[in-house]
Design an enzyme around this catalytic site. Structure first.
Site, PDB file in Angstrom:
ATOM      1  N   TYR A 280       0.824  -1.213   0.000  1.00  0.00           N
ATOM      2  CA  TYR A 280       0.000   0.000   0.000  1.00  0.00           C
ATOM      3  C   TYR A 280       0.864   1.272   0.000  1.00  0.00           C
ATOM      4  O   TYR A 280       1.682   1.411  -0.899  1.00  0.00           O
ATOM      5  CB  TYR A 280      -1.015  -0.058   1.149  1.00  0.00           C
ATOM      6  CG  TYR A 280      -1.963  -1.219   0.922  1.00  0.00           C
ATOM      7  CD1 TYR A 280      -3.102  -1.069   0.133  1.00  0.00           C
ATOM      8  CD2 TYR A 280      -1.680  -2.494   1.425  1.00  0.00           C
ATOM      9  CE1 TYR A 280      -3.949  -2.141  -0.128  1.00  0.00           C
ATOM     10  CE2 TYR A 280      -2.518  -3.568   1.169  1.00  0.00           C
ATOM     11  CZ  TYR A 280      -3.648  -3.381   0.398  1.00  0.00           C
ATOM     12  OH  TYR A 280      -4.470  -4.441   0.125  1.00  0.00           O
TER      13      TYR A 280
ATOM     14  N   ASP B 114      -2.590   3.826 -12.274  1.00  0.00           N
ATOM     15  CA  ASP B 114      -3.916   3.398 -11.831  1.00  0.00           C
ATOM     16  C   ASP B 114      -4.403   2.299 -12.773  1.00  0.00           C
ATOM     17  O   ASP B 114      -4.418   2.490 -13.993  1.00  0.00           O
ATOM     18  CB  ASP B 114      -4.849   4.615 -11.877  1.00  0.00           C
ATOM     19  CG  ASP B 114      -6.232   4.306 -11.343  1.00  0.00           C
ATOM     20  OD1 ASP B 114      -6.690   3.143 -11.473  1.00  0.00           O
ATOM     21  OD2 ASP B 114      -6.866   5.228 -10.818  1.00  0.00           O
TER      22      ASP B 114
ATOM     23  N   HIS C 237      -9.341  -3.968  -6.173  1.00  0.00           N
ATOM     24  CA  HIS C 237     -10.492  -4.859  -5.965  1.00  0.00           C
ATOM     25  C   HIS C 237     -11.819  -4.112  -6.009  1.00  0.00           C
ATOM     26  O   HIS C 237     -12.854  -4.667  -5.631  1.00  0.00           O
ATOM     27  CB  HIS C 237     -10.364  -5.668  -4.665  1.00  0.00           C
ATOM     28  CG  HIS C 237      -9.114  -6.495  -4.618  1.00  0.00           C
ATOM     29  ND1 HIS C 237      -8.775  -7.369  -5.615  1.00  0.00           N
ATOM     30  CD2 HIS C 237      -8.107  -6.559  -3.708  1.00  0.00           C
ATOM     31  CE1 HIS C 237      -7.616  -7.941  -5.327  1.00  0.00           C
ATOM     32  NE2 HIS C 237      -7.180  -7.457  -4.188  1.00  0.00           N
TER      33      HIS C 237
ATOM     34  N   ASP D 109      -4.699  -8.075  -8.747  1.00  0.00           N
ATOM     35  CA  ASP D 109      -4.726  -8.099  -7.276  1.00  0.00           C
ATOM     36  C   ASP D 109      -4.533  -6.660  -6.795  1.00  0.00           C
ATOM     37  O   ASP D 109      -3.738  -6.388  -5.917  1.00  0.00           O
ATOM     38  CB  ASP D 109      -3.609  -9.019  -6.749  1.00  0.00           C
ATOM     39  CG  ASP D 109      -3.687  -9.218  -5.237  1.00  0.00           C
ATOM     40  OD1 ASP D 109      -4.755  -8.965  -4.652  1.00  0.00           O
ATOM     41  OD2 ASP D 109      -2.672  -9.616  -4.637  1.00  0.00           O
TER      42      ASP D 109
HETATM   43  C1  LIG Z   1      -3.546  -6.751  -2.047  1.00  0.00           C
HETATM   44  S1  LIG Z   1      -2.242  -5.651  -2.402  1.00  0.00           S
HETATM   45  C2  LIG Z   1      -1.314  -6.582  -3.590  1.00  0.00           C
HETATM   46  C3  LIG Z   1      -0.601  -7.756  -2.995  1.00  0.00           C
HETATM   47  C4  LIG Z   1       0.386  -8.445  -3.907  1.00  0.00           C
HETATM   48  N1  LIG Z   1      -0.159  -8.688  -5.221  1.00  0.00           N
HETATM   49  C5  LIG Z   1       0.830  -9.752  -3.303  1.00  0.00           C
HETATM   50  O1  LIG Z   1       0.184 -10.798  -3.565  1.00  0.00           O
HETATM   51  O2  LIG Z   1       1.833  -9.758  -2.582  1.00  0.00           O
HETATM   52  C6  LIG Z   1      -3.070  -4.437  -3.354  1.00  0.00           C
HETATM   53  C7  LIG Z   1      -2.186  -3.317  -3.897  1.00  0.00           C
HETATM   54  O3  LIG Z   1      -2.950  -2.635  -4.898  1.00  0.00           O
HETATM   55  C8  LIG Z   1      -2.584  -1.274  -4.889  1.00  0.00           C
HETATM   56  N2  LIG Z   1      -3.663  -0.476  -5.520  1.00  0.00           N
HETATM   57  C9  LIG Z   1      -4.771   0.048  -4.936  1.00  0.00           C
HETATM   58  N3  LIG Z   1      -5.511   0.709  -5.840  1.00  0.00           N
HETATM   59  C10 LIG Z   1      -4.870   0.597  -7.026  1.00  0.00           C
HETATM   60  C11 LIG Z   1      -5.138   1.070  -8.341  1.00  0.00           C
HETATM   61  N4  LIG Z   1      -6.222   1.798  -8.616  1.00  0.00           N
HETATM   62  N5  LIG Z   1      -4.256   0.766  -9.323  1.00  0.00           N
HETATM   63  C12 LIG Z   1      -3.146   0.040  -9.058  1.00  0.00           C
HETATM   64  N6  LIG Z   1      -2.846  -0.431  -7.821  1.00  0.00           N
HETATM   65  C13 LIG Z   1      -3.691  -0.167  -6.819  1.00  0.00           C
HETATM   66  C14 LIG Z   1      -2.360  -0.958  -3.417  1.00  0.00           C
HETATM   67  O4  LIG Z   1      -1.506   0.165  -3.259  1.00  0.00           O
HETATM   68  C15 LIG Z   1      -1.765  -2.268  -2.890  1.00  0.00           C
HETATM   69  O5  LIG Z   1      -0.362  -2.173  -2.801  1.00  0.00           O
END
Ligand SMILES: C[S@@+](CC[C@H](N)C(=O)[O-])C[C@H]1O[C@@H](n2cnc3c(N)ncnc32)[C@H](O)[C@@H]1O
Length: 367
Positions: free
Chosen positions: A187, A231, A257, A254
């Site tokens: 994050y 994004d 969501h 991932d």
């Molecule tokens: C659940 S974590 C990912 C975990 C990673 N894939 C793992 O399995 O270790 C979700 C990530 O999505 C990012 N995120 C949130 N909104 C996003 C967006 N609109 N576009 C790209 N990334 C985003 C967050 O900053 C966060 O780091």
């Protein structure tokens, strides 16, 4: 080494001996050796073994000393020597299983009491270290769940995705793939996350792995591991990304969501996936959560991620419909399969244009 050059090395490692030799010569042994040693170090799991050993690599006319902490050119007092032709180590590290023979490798132990021959003493410690170090150049099976846990992703433990991933991905492990994951993890912290990127990088030993996050994660960049800030719902950003990565073979969502993001990313990226590619969406529980744009009551609403993916299912059988009765989703001719698991969806891309059985089989009037 940049991704383009890495890709050249990886592809050459999958060719014949001459291809590997030419790539080493053209790219230059000085540039190739650090790439290979870095791979060995990054792939090694030194958990539970003594990590104080020093190993000498003699690779053609190159001499490098490697420890758990890093490597440097030059010969120092090492406890064991690995001799190998460079083209052969290239194939061991980046080749497909059948090429990972390490057929020119020899391992030499010094005739010194300091190392000795006692498997319970120093010799045993160095041998264990060396075995772990060289493991990244063999075709030994890799346990995806162990990798996910080792590198700190939540794909197993909190979730139980790795069994499904392994079933879909194991047959692809030997290919020089491009893997793109939306959502790097950690994050707001630029230095946190990257667990799954590292696991994919290790799992797909011939792959180039790209990660996207809304937060700058460039401190997590590494060899065959590239992060980009953006994004996942921004089409212009995704276009620029694909221009850089080329058509990905695997996309894993991932990220945020949020249902609108999940759908927007899929609609933009699925057409750009390589033929035969796989698109995965994780954490579809948010499809039922109002706070993510989902709903636990409007189950077939195409504004929710599960409602949307379910709406694509009948398209698998589009050729069974009278064209006047079928409303195109735009995807039915490129989706060959969909698999739904607990909070996880796999969509397989391939031409879906088989046509139906002849009309008389279904008892339709013969024109
Ligand atoms: C659940 S974590 C990912 C975990 C990673 N894939 C793992 O399995 O270790 C979700 C990530 O999505 C990012 N995120 C949130 N909104 C996003 C967006 N609109 N576009 C790209 N990334 C985003 C967050 O900053 C966060 O780091």
């Amino acid at each position: 080494m940049d991704n383009e050059c890495l890709r050249r090395l990886i592809v050459a490692a999958g060719g014949g001996v001459a291809d590997a030799e030419i790539a080493v010569k053209e790219i230059g042994p000085d540039a190739v050796v650090p790439v290979l040693l870095r791979e060995l170090l990054e792939r090694a799991d030194f958990g539970g073994v003594d990590t104080t050993a020093t190993v000498l690599f003699e690779l053609d006319d190159q001499c490098w000393t490697i420890t758990a902490a890093g490597f440097a050119p030059g010969r120092t007092d090492c406890e064991v020597t690995v001799r190998q032709e460079l083209w052969d180590l290239l194939r061991g590290v980046f080749g497909p299983a059948a090429a990972r023979t390490n057929c020119t490798r020899s391992i030499r132990w010094p005739d010194s009491p300091a190392v000795g021959r006692d498997s319970a003493g120093r010799f045993g410690q160095v041998a264990h270290f060396l075995h772990r170090l060289l493991a990244g150049s063999t075709a030994a099976p890799v346990d995806l769940t162990e990798l996910i846990l080792r590198f700190g992703s939540d794909k197993w433990g909190f979730h139980h995705y790795t069994g499904h991933y392994a079933r879909f991905f194991e047959p692809l492990r030997d290919l020089p793939l491009t893997v793109l994951e939306l959502g790097i993890g950690g994050y707001g912290s630029p230095t946190s996350g990257g667990g799954s990127l590292k696991a994919w990088q290790r799992y797909f030993h011939r792959g180039l792995v790209f990660g996207v996050d809304i937060v700058d994660k460039s401190p997590l960049d590494g060899q065959r591991r590239t992060t980009r800030r953006g994004d996942q719902s921004d089409k212009a950003f995704l276009d620029a990304l694909i221009a850089e990565t080329g058509a990905p073979d695997i996309v894993i969502d991932d990220g945020s969501h949020r249902c609108d993001h999940v759908i927007a990313s899929f609609q933009h990226l699925f057409p750009r996936l390589a033929p035969g590619g796989i698109y995965v969406v994780e954490d579809t529980q948010t499809s039922y959560w109002e706070s993510f744009g989902g709903s636990a009551s409007r189950l077939s609403d195409v504004d929710t991620s599960m409602g949307y993916f379910k709406s694509l299912l009948d398209g698998l059988n589009h050729s069974e419909f009278d064209p006047d009765d079928f409303t195109s989703t735009g995807f039915e001719k490129q989706i060959a399969g969909m698999s739904f698991f607990h909070n996880l969806v796999f969509v397989q891309k391939a031409v879906n244009d088989e046509g139906s059985l002849p009309g008389f089989v279904a008892g339709k009037p013969i024109a």
